[in-house]
Design a protein around this motif. Structure first.
Motif, PDB file in Angstrom:
ATOM      1  N   ASP C 113      12.513  -5.223  25.952  1.00  0.00           N
ATOM      2  CA  ASP C 113      12.566  -6.345  26.880  1.00  0.00           C
ATOM      3  C   ASP C 113      11.680  -7.493  26.404  1.00  0.00           C
ATOM      4  O   ASP C 113      10.624  -7.259  25.820  1.00  0.00           O
ATOM      5  N   GLY C 114      12.140  -8.696  26.610  1.00  0.00           N
ATOM      6  CA  GLY C 114      11.274  -9.842  26.430  1.00  0.00           C
ATOM      7  C   GLY C 114      11.073 -10.292  25.008  1.00  0.00           C
ATOM      8  O   GLY C 114      10.049 -10.009  24.382  1.00  0.00           O
ATOM      9  N   ALA C 115      12.028 -11.016  24.472  1.00  0.00           N
ATOM     10  CA  ALA C 115      11.894 -11.565  23.126  1.00  0.00           C
ATOM     11  C   ALA C 115      12.511 -12.952  23.114  1.00  0.00           C
ATOM     12  O   ALA C 115      13.227 -13.342  24.036  1.00  0.00           O
ATOM     13  N   LYS C 116      12.206 -13.695  22.073  1.00  0.00           N
ATOM     14  CA  LYS C 116      12.903 -14.963  21.844  1.00  0.00           C
ATOM     15  C   LYS C 116      14.095 -14.676  20.945  1.00  0.00           C
ATOM     16  O   LYS C 116      13.966 -13.928  19.976  1.00  0.00           O
ATOM     17  N   GLU C 117      15.239 -15.257  21.275  1.00  0.00           N
ATOM     18  CA  GLU C 117      16.434 -15.060  20.454  1.00  0.00           C
ATOM     19  C   GLU C 117      16.941 -16.394  19.940  1.00  0.00           C
ATOM     20  O   GLU C 117      16.848 -17.426  20.622  1.00  0.00           O
ATOM     21  N   ARG C 118      17.448 -16.365  18.713  1.00  0.00           N
ATOM     22  CA  ARG C 118      18.167 -17.531  18.186  1.00  0.00           C
ATOM     23  C   ARG C 118      19.519 -17.046  17.697  1.00  0.00           C
ATOM     24  O   ARG C 118      19.596 -16.147  16.850  1.00  0.00           O
ATOM     25  N   LEU C 119      20.588 -17.617  18.259  1.00  0.00           N
ATOM     26  CA  LEU C 119      21.948 -17.247  17.868  1.00  0.00           C
ATOM     27  C   LEU C 119      22.405 -18.138  16.720  1.00  0.00           C
ATOM     28  O   LEU C 119      22.343 -19.369  16.822  1.00  0.00           O
ATOM     29  N   TRP C 120      22.873 -17.520  15.644  1.00  0.00           N
ATOM     30  CA  TRP C 120      23.385 -18.274  14.500  1.00  0.00           C
ATOM     31  C   TRP C 120      24.897 -18.081  14.398  1.00  0.00           C
ATOM     32  O   TRP C 120      25.376 -16.942  14.373  1.00  0.00           O
ATOM     33  N   CYS C 121      25.616 -19.176  14.290  1.00  0.00           N
ATOM     34  CA  CYS C 121      27.072 -19.097  14.129  1.00  0.00           C
ATOM     35  C   CYS C 121      27.405 -18.817  12.664  1.00  0.00           C
ATOM     36  O   CYS C 121      26.991 -19.560  11.777  1.00  0.00           O
ATOM     37  N   VAL C 122      28.147 -17.734  12.418  1.00  0.00           N
ATOM     38  CA  VAL C 122      28.543 -17.419  11.043  1.00  0.00           C
ATOM     39  C   VAL C 122      30.053 -17.559  10.853  1.00  0.00           C
ATOM     40  O   VAL C 122      30.574 -17.227   9.796  1.00  0.00           O
ATOM     41  N   ARG C 123      30.762 -18.061  11.838  1.00  0.00           N
ATOM     42  CA  ARG C 123      32.210 -18.234  11.732  1.00  0.00           C
ATOM     43  C   ARG C 123      32.610 -19.526  12.424  1.00  0.00           C
ATOM     44  O   ARG C 123      33.232 -19.506  13.488  1.00  0.00           O
ATOM     45  N   SER C 125      34.843 -21.609  12.055  1.00  0.00           N
ATOM     46  CA  SER C 125      36.259 -21.916  12.244  1.00  0.00           C
ATOM     47  C   SER C 125      36.855 -21.212  13.457  1.00  0.00           C
ATOM     48  O   SER C 125      38.019 -21.434  13.788  1.00  0.00           O
ATOM     49  N   HIS C 126      36.082 -20.363  14.128  1.00  0.00           N
ATOM     50  CA  HIS C 126      36.645 -19.611  15.249  1.00  0.00           C
ATOM     51  C   HIS C 126      36.674 -20.473  16.515  1.00  0.00           C
ATOM     52  O   HIS C 126      35.689 -21.139  16.834  1.00  0.00           O
ATOM     53  N   PRO C 127      37.783 -20.431  17.259  1.00  0.00           N
ATOM     54  CA  PRO C 127      37.871 -21.228  18.495  1.00  0.00           C
ATOM     55  C   PRO C 127      36.741 -20.976  19.488  1.00  0.00           C
ATOM     56  O   PRO C 127      36.400 -21.878  20.267  1.00  0.00           O
ATOM     57  N   ILE C 128      36.151 -19.796  19.488  1.00  0.00           N
ATOM     58  CA  ILE C 128      35.058 -19.534  20.431  1.00  0.00           C
ATOM     59  C   ILE C 128      33.831 -20.385  20.088  1.00  0.00           C
ATOM     60  O   ILE C 128      32.994 -20.657  20.951  1.00  0.00           O
ATOM     61  N   ALA C 129      33.728 -20.833  18.838  1.00  0.00           N
ATOM     62  CA  ALA C 129      32.594 -21.669  18.418  1.00  0.00           C
ATOM     63  C   ALA C 129      32.894 -23.161  18.502  1.00  0.00           C
ATOM     64  O   ALA C 129      32.041 -23.977  18.125  1.00  0.00           O
ATOM     65  N   ALA C 130      34.061 -23.525  19.017  1.00  0.00           N
ATOM     66  CA  ALA C 130      34.464 -24.938  19.019  1.00  0.00           C
ATOM     67  C   ALA C 130      33.482 -25.806  19.805  1.00  0.00           C
ATOM     68  O   ALA C 130      33.225 -25.563  20.989  1.00  0.00           O
ATOM     69  N   GLY C 131      32.924 -26.796  19.143  1.00  0.00           N
ATOM     70  CA  GLY C 131      32.052 -27.743  19.817  1.00  0.00           C
ATOM     71  C   GLY C 131      30.678 -27.225  20.148  1.00  0.00           C
ATOM     72  O   GLY C 131      29.905 -27.898  20.845  1.00  0.00           O
ATOM     73  N   VAL C 132      30.350 -26.053  19.680  1.00  0.00           N
ATOM     74  CA  VAL C 132      29.062 -25.433  19.987  1.00  0.00           C
ATOM     75  C   VAL C 132      28.087 -25.705  18.842  1.00  0.00           C
ATOM     76  O   VAL C 132      28.479 -25.731  17.675  1.00  0.00           O
ATOM     77  N   PRO C 197      23.512 -24.734  28.311  1.00  0.00           N
ATOM     78  CA  PRO C 197      24.804 -25.446  28.164  1.00  0.00           C
ATOM     79  C   PRO C 197      25.627 -24.980  26.969  1.00  0.00           C
ATOM     80  O   PRO C 197      26.855 -24.941  27.043  1.00  0.00           O
ATOM     81  N   GLU C 198      24.972 -24.619  25.862  1.00  0.00           N
ATOM     82  CA  GLU C 198      25.733 -24.155  24.701  1.00  0.00           C
ATOM     83  C   GLU C 198      26.349 -22.779  24.984  1.00  0.00           C
ATOM     84  O   GLU C 198      27.482 -22.505  24.589  1.00  0.00           O
ATOM     85  N   VAL C 199      25.597 -21.936  25.659  1.00  0.00           N
ATOM     86  CA  VAL C 199      26.141 -20.630  26.049  1.00  0.00           C
ATOM     87  C   VAL C 199      27.340 -20.812  26.975  1.00  0.00           C
ATOM     88  O   VAL C 199      28.344 -20.107  26.856  1.00  0.00           O
ATOM     89  N   LYS C 201      29.418 -23.250  26.927  1.00  0.00           N
ATOM     90  CA  LYS C 201      30.578 -23.625  26.094  1.00  0.00           C
ATOM     91  C   LYS C 201      31.216 -22.397  25.460  1.00  0.00           C
ATOM     92  O   LYS C 201      32.447 -22.267  25.406  1.00  0.00           O
ATOM     93  N   ILE C 202      30.366 -21.502  24.961  1.00  0.00           N
ATOM     94  CA  ILE C 202      30.885 -20.270  24.350  1.00  0.00           C
ATOM     95  C   ILE C 202      31.710 -19.490  25.362  1.00  0.00           C
ATOM     96  O   ILE C 202      32.807 -19.014  25.056  1.00  0.00           O
ATOM     97  N   ILE C 203      31.195 -19.376  26.578  1.00  0.00           N
ATOM     98  CA  ILE C 203      31.893 -18.593  27.605  1.00  0.00           C
ATOM     99  C   ILE C 203      33.232 -19.228  27.974  1.00  0.00           C
ATOM    100  O   ILE C 203      34.245 -18.551  28.118  1.00  0.00           O
ATOM    101  N   LYS C 204      33.248 -20.532  28.095  1.00  0.00           N
ATOM    102  CA  LYS C 204      34.517 -21.211  28.412  1.00  0.00           C
ATOM    103  C   LYS C 204      35.515 -21.060  27.260  1.00  0.00           C
ATOM    104  O   LYS C 204      36.702 -20.818  27.474  1.00  0.00           O
TER     105      LYS C 204
END
Lengths: 229, 229, 229, 229
Positions: C113-123, C125-132, C197-199, C201-204
């Motif tokens: 429990d309890g850490a800092k996270e940084r999400l890195w996009c490695v794809r 071209s995937h529609p789930i990453a569009a505009g993120v 807000p970026e999360v 976008k991913i969910i939408k």
């Protein structure tokens, strides 16, 4: 609006398609409200930087004159795919410079003119297969057979059966950089595969699927700083 | 030494194989110096915990009696695959409880008895294809056709062509946990696919490829501490 | 119109989200013109057949009460995913019955429990990453670390970095049957990842990407006839 | 016996390795009974046709002088990989001509000198991970960070965590033609990653995994006849 450019080698007869394959495919896509379609050829309507730079999805049909395509143009297309442009490579384009450069292999296969093909969908959840029949029969098509010297596709969508006893990975995708690529095997110049309504659905779906997701301005390899103090 | 166990349902006649498919496959593998082979069946030689716990690679052939396989045994096999055991699922095992549990789909397909099949290798760099002919003709085999309801395989090694007009992903792999899985389509009980020398090479290669790489004692989901002070 | 149902276990406090995670996510999606959003919970708003049968994309958030979810409901969801429904599994849903059933593995991981996270996009071209954004920083999130016992994803879109020294495959996809699945790691009940807000976008994007492509009425395993005379 | 050739650019100092990286790696592999190891460099021990034609697995380490490698040599290596030779590309080889030609992308990444790295195994069933610790800490290594412009790997085996806040796909495989490729990120010339015993296990495993499965004499694109009368 998806800006589509259809490039066709067009250096020999394409008897099944009056006006050439590029002209025919343009007529198929012109009716789609979300697409605006232009064409280019090897000799008579050369691809310009201006046109390439305004292309979202590029079709590529070539056969006998792959070696005549300037390396400089291939480099520009390669760069644009990695930055996000979609690419749809058709039939004998498996041996084009741009396809080989993007996939990294020879694109070799075995081949034979004049066979019956049946396309089987093996990935019904893929958007390129949306609304398309589970199998499609093409009475006459050039046989392309395995082994097909390609990397394992990111998505294997269609497997082709031929009455000559062969099989082929006929509808496949790759992701390269920010760009998406669809290779589709049917489309010999003496047959009429592109006049098949189910094939037309596949082609329209492929335009929408390969359309850019995240286009970028330039490739880079940056020297960065630590993000953690 | 790879400890192989061949499980065969063996609740109905297997006319092509005297002594059952398990007996025949055992005779094929018994000559390999790096394998020691045992067998088990649904009713007459039930799988024991002791045997499963000493199995490195498990073969699974079942057809009419999948529902009789105890859920408790399926759970044990599932756990052992995730911990590193290899699993080779043959033919009608596509509908076995253990295959469906590991791949997550129905395993459905279309089928028809009595067709000619030709297997085409589409991944010649895979160890399972080592030394095997690029294509293999089986004069009579049960046709299994697409759509085959499976996840896209980790490796698609063989695509089957059938003279009935169908295709099938006939030789495929999955990784699950620490374990490796190979599914191979040929093997109807009335035909003689396993007597084909090229098929026998595939099966021997598959044993070596699915043999455990990193077996672990137990699955866990640990609460850990920071590694960074 | 995409019919979205957000299922939330909701058997313990979710302090970061007044009205529960389902209520909060509903409010995020309610503003999208192409979505209509409903909710369900384990005890207070049980999922009905009618609701499930009118769901195009199902969200699943569960943590402490996975075992209370009826097996019968899990079977129905599984069937509907294989027939084309989209599924978005969030955070601790990695241990839900439905996720494990669809991927075939344990879903185990290491956690803290309890850490800092940084999400890195490695794809990209995937529609789930569009505009993120290419990377997203979450000041506080529950750490989930490798080894994550899952099949290699069809698409690895996000890799998570944690200041505890761990990494995780945090945004991944699977295709199962006619359905598409997205698993997304952030979303602990005491943190506020879904307010980023970026999360959002991913969910939408994930809703639109998992929406059905080719929904079918029933699974089947047909006995077919030869297509070749 | 696996015939290994270690190619090292060797045009600038490699302070962590007396005798150069090629010399050091040779000393690591020389003790393996199933390997015979030779070396080559850009200027002082140029690769000959004879040596290349007797190489089963080729290592490639380059950094500052990629552009000096003759295109003709790159073509020969490419051809030999497609025919079955294994290739192990190390560290800054991500920008080598041969790696870019085989994968089809730019190989770009973000980078920063001097970070701590921790390698996490995410594919414990892969032979390259056999007997290797689940995670490996490298006190000092050049940081390579995402986005890494590569195709999605066939196998993602190691993900690197860096204390600078970055992640990287540090151990990955590709299949191209009959050949197998392993890219491994550690190996900056000022650090000592190759002296780590766990890294040495990975390198030895990689030699055995990339060793040819089915070497062929020449690529071809044959015009074939019908197999069905």
């Amino acid at each position: 609006m998806i800006r589509v450019t259809i490039w066709n080698e067009f250096t020999h007869d394409q008897p099944a398609y009056e006006g050439g394959i590029h002209g025919y495919l343009k007529s198929v896509l012109d009716t789609e409200e979300d697409m605006v379609v232009k064409t280019a050829t090897l000799r008579t309507e050369p691809m310009t930087d201006a046109l390439l730079n305004e292309t979202d999805v590029l079709f590529w049909w070539g056969h006998a004159s792959h070696h005549e395509v300037p390396d400089e143009l291939v480099e520009k297309i390669h760069d644009r795919v990695l930055r996000g442009m979609g690419l749809i490579v058709l039939h004998s384009g498996h041996h084009s410079k741009i396809f080989r450069k993007l996939v990294g292999t020879s694109g070799n296969l075995s081949w034979m003119d004049g066979a019956k093909e049946r396309l089987w969908c093996v990935r019904p959840s893929h958007p390129i297969a949306a609304g398309v029949a589970p199998s499609i029969e093409l009475p006459c098509e050039e046989m392309y057979g395995e082994p097909f010297d390609i990397p394992q596709p990111d998505d294997l969508i269609y497997v082709g059966w031929f009455n000559s006893g062969h099989v082929f990975r006929s509808g496949i995708t790759y992701h390269r950089g920010h760009g998406k690529i669809f290779y589709f095997q049917p489309g010999h110049e003496t047959d009429a595969a592109y006049k098949n309504p189910e094939v037309q659905k596949i082609i329209k779906n492929a335009v929408r699927w390969t359309a850019p997701t995240n286009m970028i301005d330039a490739l880079s390899c940056p020297n960065v700083s630590s993000l953690e103090g």
